[in-house]
Design a protein around this motif. Structure first.
Motif, PDB file in Angstrom:
ATOM      1  N   GLY A  84     -26.055  12.667  96.360  1.00 35.01           N
ATOM      2  CA  GLY A  84     -25.359  11.588  95.663  1.00 35.01           C
ATOM      3  C   GLY A  84     -25.618  10.238  96.313  1.00 35.01           C
ATOM      4  O   GLY A  84     -25.833   9.236  95.621  1.00 35.01           O
ATOM      5  N   VAL A  85     -25.629  10.207  97.650  1.00 37.46           N
ATOM      6  CA  VAL A  85     -25.920   8.960  98.375  1.00 37.46           C
ATOM      7  C   VAL A  85     -27.330   8.491  98.044  1.00 37.46           C
ATOM      8  O   VAL A  85     -27.548   7.312  97.714  1.00 37.46           O
ATOM      9  CB  VAL A  85     -25.754   9.157  99.906  1.00 37.46           C
ATOM     10  N   LEU A  86     -28.293   9.408  98.117  1.00 41.43           N
ATOM     11  CA  LEU A  86     -29.683   9.031  97.838  1.00 41.43           C
ATOM     12  C   LEU A  86     -29.872   8.590  96.393  1.00 41.43           C
ATOM     13  O   LEU A  86     -30.631   7.651  96.126  1.00 41.43           O
ATOM     14  CB  LEU A  86     -30.636  10.188  98.174  1.00 41.43           C
ATOM     15  N   ASP A  87     -29.174   9.236  95.481  1.00 39.34           N
ATOM     16  CA  ASP A  87     -29.253   8.818  94.074  1.00 39.34           C
ATOM     17  C   ASP A  87     -28.769   7.377  93.920  1.00 39.34           C
ATOM     18  O   ASP A  87     -29.404   6.567  93.232  1.00 39.34           O
ATOM     19  CB  ASP A  87     -28.426   9.740  93.178  1.00 39.34           C
ATOM     20  N   ARG A  88     -27.626   7.038  94.561  1.00 36.37           N
ATOM     21  CA  ARG A  88     -27.108   5.664  94.482  1.00 36.37           C
ATOM     22  C   ARG A  88     -28.078   4.679  95.133  1.00 36.37           C
ATOM     23  O   ARG A  88     -28.340   3.601  94.592  1.00 36.37           O
ATOM     24  CB  ARG A  88     -25.728   5.562  95.153  1.00 36.37           C
ATOM     25  N   LEU A  89     -28.612   5.032  96.297  1.00 35.52           N
ATOM     26  CA  LEU A  89     -29.548   4.134  96.979  1.00 35.52           C
ATOM     27  C   LEU A  89     -30.825   3.935  96.163  1.00 35.52           C
ATOM     28  O   LEU A  89     -31.367   2.835  96.121  1.00 35.52           O
ATOM     29  CB  LEU A  89     -29.875   4.663  98.382  1.00 35.52           C
ATOM     30  N   GLU A  90     -31.275   4.982  95.518  1.00 32.41           N
ATOM     31  CA  GLU A  90     -32.484   4.870  94.699  1.00 32.41           C
ATOM     32  C   GLU A  90     -32.211   4.028  93.447  1.00 32.41           C
ATOM     33  O   GLU A  90     -33.020   3.171  93.082  1.00 32.41           O
ATOM     34  CB  GLU A  90     -32.990   6.267  94.320  1.00 32.41           C
ATOM     35  N   ARG A  91     -31.059   4.232  92.815  1.00 34.98           N
ATOM     36  CA  ARG A  91     -30.703   3.418  91.647  1.00 34.98           C
ATOM     37  C   ARG A  91     -30.592   1.941  92.020  1.00 34.98           C
ATOM     38  O   ARG A  91     -30.929   1.071  91.224  1.00 34.98           O
ATOM     39  CB  ARG A  91     -29.373   3.887  91.037  1.00 34.98           C
TER      40      ARG A  91
END
Length: 166
Positions: A84-91
């Motif tokens: 979830g953290v990586l998804d937010r950082l990528e977005r």
């Protein structure tokens, strides 16, 4: 007249002084930890990043490119939480996931270099203050302080790992 052995009082006094100094250092480290957490929180709010997102971004910046499993271990996070953290950082265009050149089935995460200036700008006042503080010390003292901080950081990492493994 004192009935203690010669030097005993002075040794006890030295031991008390040593304990007080050690406690001052521990208190200082706790204060520093709190202040850095508060600063990081403010930086994260300016960048619209959660605290955990900013921490992971810093870990990726320092240790990347890094695989998600290794990052989860370093961050002390469950892999699903890290996703979830990586998804937010990528977005937010803070990181990219790229195929691992040594194992095409896995990915590596790395920071988007063009975004790092935004973070550096928000830490500029703190970095400038630390530069000023360091200017008060000679090179030998800075070597000692750097060694202390490195060793303390390692001790913290070991304590974290022990707690995570228990």
């Amino acid at each position: 007249m004192d009935s203690t052995l010669p030097g005993t009082t002075s040794a006890a006094s030295a031991a008390r002084r040593r304990r007080r100094l050690t406690h001052r250092i521990q208190d200082g480290l706790r204060d520093l930890s709190i202040q850095m957490a508060l600063l990081n929180h403010q930086v994260g709010m300016h960048l619209d990043l959660r605290d955990a997102d900013l921490e992971c971004l810093d870990l990726i910046s320092r240790h990347g490119p890094i695989g998600p499993t290794a990052l989860a271990k370093r961050a002390g996070m469950h892999p699903a939480t890290l996703t979830g953290v990586l998804d937010r950082l990528e977005r937010g265009n803070w990181v990219v996931r790229t195929p691992n050149p040594t194992d095409r089935r896995s990915v590596l995460v790395q920071v988007v270099k063009e975004r790092t200036a935004e973070i550096a700008h928000l830490f500029a006042a703190m970095n400038s203050a630390v530069d000023g503080i360091c200017s008060d010390y000679d090179d030998a003292e800075l070597v000692l302080i750097a060694d202390f901080l490195l060793r303390t950081s390692r001790a913290g990492r070991l304590a974290t790992d022990e707690l995570a493994d228990s």
